[in-house]
Design a protein around this motif. Sequence first.
Motif, short mmCIF file in Angstrom:
data_model
loop_
_atom_site.label_atom_id
_atom_site.label_comp_id
_atom_site.label_asym_id
_atom_site.label_seq_id
_atom_site.Cartn_x
_atom_site.Cartn_y
_atom_site.Cartn_z
N ASN A 41 0.85 -1.19 0.00
CA ASN A 41 0.00 0.00 0.00
C ASN A 41 0.89 1.24 0.00
O ASN A 41 1.95 1.24 0.64
CB ASN A 41 -0.85 0.05 1.26
N GLY A 42 0.44 2.27 -0.71
CA GLY A 42 1.24 3.49 -0.71
C GLY A 42 0.64 4.54 -1.63
O GLY A 42 -0.44 4.37 -2.19
N THR A 43 1.38 5.64 -1.76
CA THR A 43 0.92 6.77 -2.56
C THR A 43 1.85 7.00 -3.74
O THR A 43 3.08 7.01 -3.57
CB THR A 43 0.88 8.05 -1.68
N VAL A 44 1.27 7.16 -4.91
CA VAL A 44 2.06 7.37 -6.13
C VAL A 44 2.69 8.77 -6.08
O VAL A 44 1.99 9.76 -5.87
CB VAL A 44 1.16 7.25 -7.38
N THR A 45 4.01 8.82 -6.26
CA THR A 45 4.69 10.12 -6.22
C THR A 45 5.16 10.57 -7.61
O THR A 45 5.34 11.75 -7.84
CB THR A 45 5.92 10.08 -5.28
N THR A 46 5.41 9.62 -8.52
CA THR A 46 5.87 9.97 -9.87
C THR A 46 5.25 9.02 -10.88
O THR A 46 5.19 7.81 -10.64
CB THR A 46 7.41 9.83 -9.97
N VAL A 47 4.81 9.59 -12.00
CA VAL A 47 4.36 8.77 -13.14
C VAL A 47 4.97 9.35 -14.41
O VAL A 47 4.82 10.54 -14.69
CB VAL A 47 2.82 8.77 -13.28
N VAL A 48 5.67 8.52 -15.17
CA VAL A 48 6.12 8.89 -16.51
C VAL A 48 5.52 7.86 -17.45
O VAL A 48 5.72 6.65 -17.25
CB VAL A 48 7.66 8.91 -16.61
N ASN A 49 4.76 8.31 -18.44
CA ASN A 49 3.96 7.37 -19.24
C ASN A 49 4.01 7.69 -20.73
O ASN A 49 3.23 7.18 -21.51
CB ASN A 49 2.50 7.45 -18.75
N HIS A 50 4.96 8.56 -21.15
CA HIS A 50 4.92 9.06 -22.53
C HIS A 50 6.04 8.52 -23.41
O HIS A 50 6.13 8.86 -24.58
CB HIS A 50 4.98 10.59 -22.53
N ILE A 51 6.90 7.65 -22.88
CA ILE A 51 8.05 7.16 -23.65
C ILE A 51 7.59 6.02 -24.56
O ILE A 51 6.98 5.05 -24.10
CB ILE A 51 9.17 6.64 -22.70
N LYS A 52 7.91 6.15 -25.86
CA LYS A 52 7.30 5.23 -26.82
C LYS A 52 8.03 3.88 -26.95
O LYS A 52 7.42 2.89 -27.34
CB LYS A 52 7.23 5.90 -28.19
N GLY A 53 9.34 3.87 -26.67
CA GLY A 53 10.05 2.61 -26.87
C GLY A 53 11.43 2.64 -26.25
O GLY A 53 11.75 3.54 -25.48
N PRO A 54 12.27 1.66 -26.60
CA PRO A 54 13.62 1.63 -26.02
C PRO A 54 14.49 2.76 -26.56
O PRO A 54 14.31 3.20 -27.69
CB PRO A 54 14.16 0.26 -26.45
N ASN A 55 15.42 3.23 -25.74
CA ASN A 55 16.41 4.22 -26.16
C ASN A 55 17.69 3.91 -25.40
O ASN A 55 17.83 4.24 -24.23
CB ASN A 55 15.92 5.63 -25.84
#
Length: 243
Positions: A41-55
């Motif tokens: 259980n916990g609280t979300v502090t960071t979300v990154v969701n826009h990266i399309k693929g490997p780099n």
Amino acid sequence: MVTHVLESMNEIITNEYDTNHKALDIVASDRSETNILALENGTVTTVVNHIKGPNHKSKGLDTYGNYVKIKQNNGKTALYAHMKYDSIKVSKGQYVEKGSVIGTIGETGNAYGKHLHLEIHASDNIKENPIISLNTQVNENRVTEKQNENIPTSQNLNQNNHTKQIPKQEENISSSNTQTEYLNANNYKHGSIVDALKSIGINSSYSYRKKLAQANNIKNYHGSYFQNIQMLNLLKQGKLKKV
Ligand SMILES: [Zn+2]
């Protein structure tokens, strides 16, 4: 009890925790594109969701690709990296419960192949071995119970009976056969069966662990981390039969 971090519940570690990789890389044993579950259980502090693929030239935080950080109620922070583009189901500030889906396994950032890169930050500067979080309670019986849950219903009865007989069998063996030797690493504090065996001067090769598994009723050993945890728990309790 063990904690599943993949919805498919067939996790395999492909890259262990060490000084150069203070994380675990985890895949589904069938390499399926399964969902990732919150460890606590916990609280979300960071979300990154826009990266399309490997780099593979990415640097710094970009190496994580799409990732989620959750500040857990136990004070630790979990970081789940390389998630599939646009798969993340949680948002910043959201409270999540243990076992809830946070997104899907992927190959974003500096990743080779779809996998979960999992970090546990015990504090700002300390990344601890995530195996500790996956093996939340060192308790042999609970590991056995959890295994039973995965067995098809038709076999549950037999398996339960069998489980109940285990303590009896152990007593019989130790009283009637004085040659049974048990390995003991009760001073070992970390999460790796390989290191634990090494720490007491025992062969830690896969083939020897397979023999140990057979002798200790750990079925179909293929080195999954649940099997390794089960073996490690026995070893820490001085109950791992030597072969
Ligand atoms: Zn990694």
